[in-house]
Design a protein around this motif. Sequence first.
Motif, PDB file in Angstrom:
ATOM      1  N   HIS A  96       0.829  -1.202   0.000  1.00  0.00           N
ATOM      2  CA  HIS A  96       0.000   0.000   0.000  1.00  0.00           C
ATOM      3  C   HIS A  96       0.871   1.264   0.000  1.00  0.00           C
ATOM      4  O   HIS A  96       0.635   2.195  -0.772  1.00  0.00           O
ATOM      5  CB  HIS A  96      -0.913  -0.024   1.233  1.00  0.00           C
ATOM      6  CG  HIS A  96      -1.835   1.137   1.294  1.00  0.00           C
ATOM      7  ND1 HIS A  96      -1.850   2.024   2.329  1.00  0.00           N
ATOM      8  CD2 HIS A  96      -2.760   1.583   0.417  1.00  0.00           C
ATOM      9  CE1 HIS A  96      -2.744   2.961   2.099  1.00  0.00           C
ATOM     10  NE2 HIS A  96      -3.319   2.703   0.950  1.00  0.00           N
ATOM     11  N   ARG A 100       1.079   3.949  -3.233  1.00  0.00           N
ATOM     12  CA  ARG A 100       0.748   5.374  -3.151  1.00  0.00           C
ATOM     13  C   ARG A 100       1.930   6.224  -3.577  1.00  0.00           C
ATOM     14  O   ARG A 100       1.770   7.230  -4.267  1.00  0.00           O
ATOM     15  CB  ARG A 100       0.316   5.743  -1.721  1.00  0.00           C
ATOM     16  CG  ARG A 100      -1.040   5.187  -1.366  1.00  0.00           C
ATOM     17  CD  ARG A 100      -1.649   5.881  -0.170  1.00  0.00           C
ATOM     18  NE  ARG A 100      -2.267   7.155  -0.517  1.00  0.00           N
ATOM     19  CZ  ARG A 100      -3.554   7.314  -0.835  1.00  0.00           C
ATOM     20  NH1 ARG A 100      -4.362   6.307  -0.860  1.00  0.00           N
ATOM     21  NH2 ARG A 100      -4.023   8.510  -1.126  1.00  0.00           N
ATOM     22  N   ARG A 282     -12.074  -3.043   7.631  1.00  0.00           N
ATOM     23  CA  ARG A 282     -10.747  -2.902   8.224  1.00  0.00           C
ATOM     24  C   ARG A 282     -10.636  -3.861   9.415  1.00  0.00           C
ATOM     25  O   ARG A 282     -11.656  -4.329   9.927  1.00  0.00           O
ATOM     26  CB  ARG A 282     -10.540  -1.472   8.754  1.00  0.00           C
ATOM     27  CG  ARG A 282     -10.515  -0.394   7.694  1.00  0.00           C
ATOM     28  CD  ARG A 282      -9.247  -0.457   6.846  1.00  0.00           C
ATOM     29  NE  ARG A 282      -9.142   0.656   5.927  1.00  0.00           N
ATOM     30  CZ  ARG A 282      -9.602   0.659   4.670  1.00  0.00           C
ATOM     31  NH1 ARG A 282     -10.221  -0.399   4.180  1.00  0.00           N
ATOM     32  NH2 ARG A 282      -9.441   1.714   3.904  1.00  0.00           N
ATOM     33  N   CYS A 340      -9.074   8.013  -1.921  1.00  0.00           N
ATOM     34  CA  CYS A 340      -9.062   7.550  -3.312  1.00  0.00           C
ATOM     35  C   CYS A 340      -8.072   8.366  -4.144  1.00  0.00           C
ATOM     36  O   CYS A 340      -8.165   9.594  -4.191  1.00  0.00           O
ATOM     37  CB  CYS A 340     -10.467   7.703  -3.892  1.00  0.00           C
ATOM     38  SG  CYS A 340     -10.537   7.390  -5.661  1.00  0.00           S
TER      39      CYS A 340
HETATM   40  C1  HEM Z   1     -16.613   8.322  -8.265  1.00  0.00           C
HETATM   41  C2  HEM Z   1     -15.760   7.348  -8.419  1.00  0.00           C
HETATM   42  C3  HEM Z   1     -14.919   6.760  -7.314  1.00  0.00           C
HETATM   43  C4  HEM Z   1     -15.224   6.520  -5.995  1.00  0.00           C
HETATM   44  C5  HEM Z   1     -16.542   6.794  -5.284  1.00  0.00           C
HETATM   45  C6  HEM Z   1     -14.041   5.944  -5.379  1.00  0.00           C
HETATM   46  C7  HEM Z   1     -13.946   5.609  -4.033  1.00  0.00           C
HETATM   47  C8  HEM Z   1     -12.812   5.096  -3.451  1.00  0.00           C
HETATM   48  C9  HEM Z   1     -12.678   4.764  -2.049  1.00  0.00           C
HETATM   49  C10 HEM Z   1     -13.777   4.946  -0.985  1.00  0.00           C
HETATM   50  C11 HEM Z   1     -11.429   4.287  -1.849  1.00  0.00           C
HETATM   51  C12 HEM Z   1     -10.832   3.800  -0.527  1.00  0.00           C
HETATM   52  C13 HEM Z   1     -10.927   2.276  -0.469  1.00  0.00           C
HETATM   53  C14 HEM Z   1     -10.341   1.717   0.811  1.00  0.00           C
HETATM   54  O1  HEM Z   1      -9.639   2.401   1.528  1.00  0.00           O
HETATM   55  O2  HEM Z   1     -10.580   0.532   1.094  1.00  0.00           O
HETATM   56  C15 HEM Z   1     -10.761   4.298  -3.134  1.00  0.00           C
HETATM   57  C16 HEM Z   1      -9.454   3.881  -3.329  1.00  0.00           C
HETATM   58  C17 HEM Z   1      -8.817   3.927  -4.551  1.00  0.00           C
HETATM   59  N1  HEM Z   1      -9.315   4.428  -5.726  1.00  0.00           N
HETATM   60 FE1  HEM Z   1     -11.126   5.203  -6.007  1.00  0.00          FE
HETATM   61  N2  HEM Z   1     -13.058   5.840  -6.330  1.00  0.00           N
HETATM   62  C18 HEM Z   1     -13.537   6.336  -7.519  1.00  0.00           C
HETATM   63  C19 HEM Z   1     -12.857   6.443  -8.725  1.00  0.00           C
HETATM   64  C20 HEM Z   1     -11.550   6.071  -8.919  1.00  0.00           C
HETATM   65  C21 HEM Z   1     -10.821   6.220 -10.179  1.00  0.00           C
HETATM   66  C22 HEM Z   1     -11.376   6.848 -11.461  1.00  0.00           C
HETATM   67  C23 HEM Z   1      -9.578   5.686  -9.978  1.00  0.00           C
HETATM   68  C24 HEM Z   1      -8.411   5.576 -10.922  1.00  0.00           C
HETATM   69  C25 HEM Z   1      -8.462   5.494 -12.203  1.00  0.00           C
HETATM   70  C26 HEM Z   1      -9.517   5.235  -8.593  1.00  0.00           C
HETATM   71  C27 HEM Z   1      -8.410   4.668  -8.011  1.00  0.00           C
HETATM   72  C28 HEM Z   1      -8.324   4.312  -6.697  1.00  0.00           C
HETATM   73  C29 HEM Z   1      -7.140   3.702  -6.107  1.00  0.00           C
HETATM   74  C30 HEM Z   1      -5.819   3.387  -6.815  1.00  0.00           C
HETATM   75  C31 HEM Z   1      -7.453   3.460  -4.760  1.00  0.00           C
HETATM   76  C32 HEM Z   1      -6.550   2.784  -3.723  1.00  0.00           C
HETATM   77  C33 HEM Z   1      -5.972   3.819  -2.797  1.00  0.00           C
HETATM   78  C34 HEM Z   1      -5.208   3.165  -1.672  1.00  0.00           C
HETATM   79  O3  HEM Z   1      -5.239   1.948  -1.508  1.00  0.00           O
HETATM   80  O4  HEM Z   1      -4.557   3.919  -0.933  1.00  0.00           O
HETATM   81  N3  HEM Z   1     -10.731   5.477  -7.993  1.00  0.00           N
HETATM   82  N4  HEM Z   1     -11.610   4.803  -4.087  1.00  0.00           N
END
Ligand code: HEM
Length: 393
Positions: A96, A100, A282, A340
């Motif tokens: 993780h 990042r 978690r 995110c």
């Molecule tokens: C409206 C659309 C989206 C919502 C509501 C959303 C929501 C979230 C949330 C709540 C997390 C945290 C998950 C966790 O901690 O278990 C997350 C992580 C992540 N999201 Fe999104 N996401 C969206 C769109 C995107 C897009 C477009 C991308 C990339 C192309 C993306 C890439 C990621 C990545 C790489 C993580 C992992 C971050 C980490 O582990 O530190 N997300 N997302």
Amino acid sequence: MTTTEERVLLASDEPFVRRLCPHLREPYDGPPVRRIVTPAGDHAWLVSRYAEIKGLLRDDRLGRSHPDPGRKPQYAGNPTYDLATAADHGAGDKFHHDLRKVLQPHFAARHMLHLRPKVEELTAGLVEAFAARPRPADLHAGLSAPLTLLVICELLGVPVGEREQCAALVSRMGGVADEQGDGTAAFFGYLRDLAARKRAAPEDDVISRLVTGNDVTDEQVGEIAMLLLFAGIGSTVKQIDYGFLLLANDPAQRDAVAADPDLVPRAVEEMLRVSGSLSLPRYAREDIEIGGVTIGEDELVLLDLARANMDVDAFDCPAEFDVGRAPNRHLTFAHGAWACMGAPLARILMQVLFTRLLTRLPGLRPLVPAAEVATTDAPLGGGLTDELLVTWY
Ligand code: HEM
């Protein structure tokens, strides 16, 4: 303090209609932490208040991994959902942290601004093609899904001629039928080969920058690219579909945005607040005192982002869908070390699309009333069951 255990529906389990209809979309002023039984039959703590969730998202006593993965309490007993918590203790943290570090620079809001003209061009093309379709047409399959895929492909650097192949690979991987993991293996193979091609001939895209600017293998880049497509597509498509339905369900709010395009960014934040529905799993790494209870080491904790977004102490009149709401510090994209990474991209995509739809197809509306559109309440956050039929004049 004694707590009673209950089988509760997470806000994300409730039919979407509850969130669409104001009288069913309830403000939350209940207890911050509750002992619950998950759909998998395991015990967990459900955290539902904004302040406590925000605090826990910054608390490194909570993590995604469990020291004994085979015996960990589960939310859904669904392999896809449990992927979120599958990583090994220690190794998961390192992955993780490294992820990042490698990705963050490519997803900064400043960097995403450069992508905006391209998103506008792709959106304009797809909306024109959509407007030329016979009515009714499917907004989900004809616009939300292909636009999201195209934009993420553009960011990653998937060549134009390979995007259909990429779409087919994504849907094969996401299918419930992919129990053997064949679809996942095929998609990974494609992305690993793409990384190797970019290494040989870099261009101006994320995969090229990852292979040239970091000490990573093609396999690692393939994994990262797969994670981005998987994390980015479903969530964004769902938020577009739901955002459209929220506007359609509230003509006064819709007219307000149509009359003042400067309101679009705020309207998008409000769509995200009201229909964001993930609940993050978690595990506690040590005992945590919170909200009058003690969460024990290794216990499952569910952070109910949807109810936090309805917290009466965090938002004025939270049950109201208000396109002018400001400030709007919703937790739909989580927060802190877990926030995110794709949020700036998702925001741009939704802002550009809704601006275009409101001007190009002002009479766009769902074929059936918004509150009757069928949705699924899958543990990954739900979405439309099938299609989103729309018509326009
Ligand atoms: C409206 C659309 C989206 C919502 C509501 C959303 C929501 C979230 C949330 C709540 C997390 C945290 C998950 C966790 O901690 O278990 C997350 C992580 C992540 N999201 Fe999104 N996401 C969206 C769109 C995107 C897009 C477009 C991308 C990339 C192309 C993306 C890439 C990621 C990545 C790489 C993580 C992992 C971050 C980490 O582990 O530190 N997300 N997302």
